[in-house]
Scaffold this active site. Structure first.
Site, PDB file in Angstrom:
ATOM      1  N   CYS A  33       0.464  -0.479  -1.536  1.00  0.00           N
ATOM      2  CA  CYS A  33      -0.519  -0.033  -0.671  1.00  0.00           C
ATOM      3  C   CYS A  33      -0.160   0.844   0.483  1.00  0.00           C
ATOM      4  CB  CYS A  33      -1.708  -0.894  -0.327  1.00  0.00           C
ATOM      5  SG  CYS A  33      -1.127  -1.961   1.180  1.00  0.00           S
ATOM      6  N   ASP A  35       0.972  -0.224   3.497  1.00  0.00           N
ATOM      7  CA  ASP A  35       0.473  -0.504   4.596  1.00  0.00           C
ATOM      8  C   ASP A  35       1.871  -1.215   5.317  1.00  0.00           C
ATOM      9  OD1 ASP A  35      -1.875   0.655   4.071  1.00  0.00           O
ATOM     10  OD2 ASP A  35      -2.741  -0.931   3.903  1.00  0.00           O
ATOM     11  N   CYS A  59      -4.997  -1.015   6.428  1.00  0.00           N
ATOM     12  CA  CYS A  59      -6.224  -0.961   6.019  1.00  0.00           C
ATOM     13  C   CYS A  59      -7.260  -1.710   7.135  1.00  0.00           C
ATOM     14  CB  CYS A  59      -6.470  -1.328   4.610  1.00  0.00           C
ATOM     15  SG  CYS A  59      -6.293  -3.187   4.504  1.00  0.00           S
ATOM     16  N   CYS A 103      -3.892  -8.491   1.889  1.00  0.00           N
ATOM     17  CA  CYS A 103      -3.673  -7.844   3.126  1.00  0.00           C
ATOM     18  C   CYS A 103      -3.379  -8.981   4.359  1.00  0.00           C
ATOM     19  CB  CYS A 103      -5.026  -7.143   3.416  1.00  0.00           C
ATOM     20  SG  CYS A 103      -5.652  -6.014   2.237  1.00  0.00           S
TER      21      CYS A 103
END
Ligand code: FES
Length: 145
Positions: A33, A35, A59, A103
């Site tokens: 992603c 991140d 995110c 996450c």
């Protein structure tokens, strides 16, 4: 979709920033992603985490989990901080949607990476701590939730 606690920590994240002379810094990313999360720890002579800050380029769930993770490890000993897993962080946030579980792994790994950095700088070993990965993406593929 998101709990009130997640929304609260996302809109008003705790412990954002950097520490000037941290005892340990950990940076991890998720190549999938894109991140990135960085955690700074200030650890005193009794191996207690005096302060903790984070910076997350990621995110909303990553911001909320970093914020909660820093709150959970602050004031804890290294040993206690090792028990702050991504599951513990998610529980403290009243859960995350399944697609956002990965996450929370960033927060756990970033704390471990910062503890690893501290241990290396001080020539000590921390029970149960493994050399952190800089990218959590590979492990994520293998694990099931
Ligand atoms: Fe990448 Fe949340 S989507 S950390």
């Amino acid at each position: 979709m998101y709990s009130e606690k997640v929304m609260d920590h996302f809109s008003n994240p705790r412990n954002v920033g950097e520490l000037e002379s941290p005892s340990g810094i950990g940076t991890v990313g998720n190549a999938k992603c894109g991140d990135i999360m960085r955690i700074y720890l200030d650890i005193d002579e009794n191996q207690r985490i005096r302060d903790c800050k984070f910076k997350t380029f990621g995110c909303g769930a990553a911001v909320a989990t970093s914020s909660m993770a820093t709150e959970l490890v602050k004031g804890k000993t290294i040993k206690e901080a090792m028990e702050v897993t991504n599951k513990a962080v998610m529980e403290a946030l009243d859960g995350l949607p399944p697609v956002k579980v990965h996450c929370s792994l960033l927060a756990e790994e970033a704390i471990h990476a910062a503890l690893w950095d501290y241990a290396e700088k001080n020539g000590i070993t921390i029970d149960g701590l493994e050399k952190p990965k800089s990218d959590i993406h590979e492990e994520e593929e293998e694990e099931e939730y």
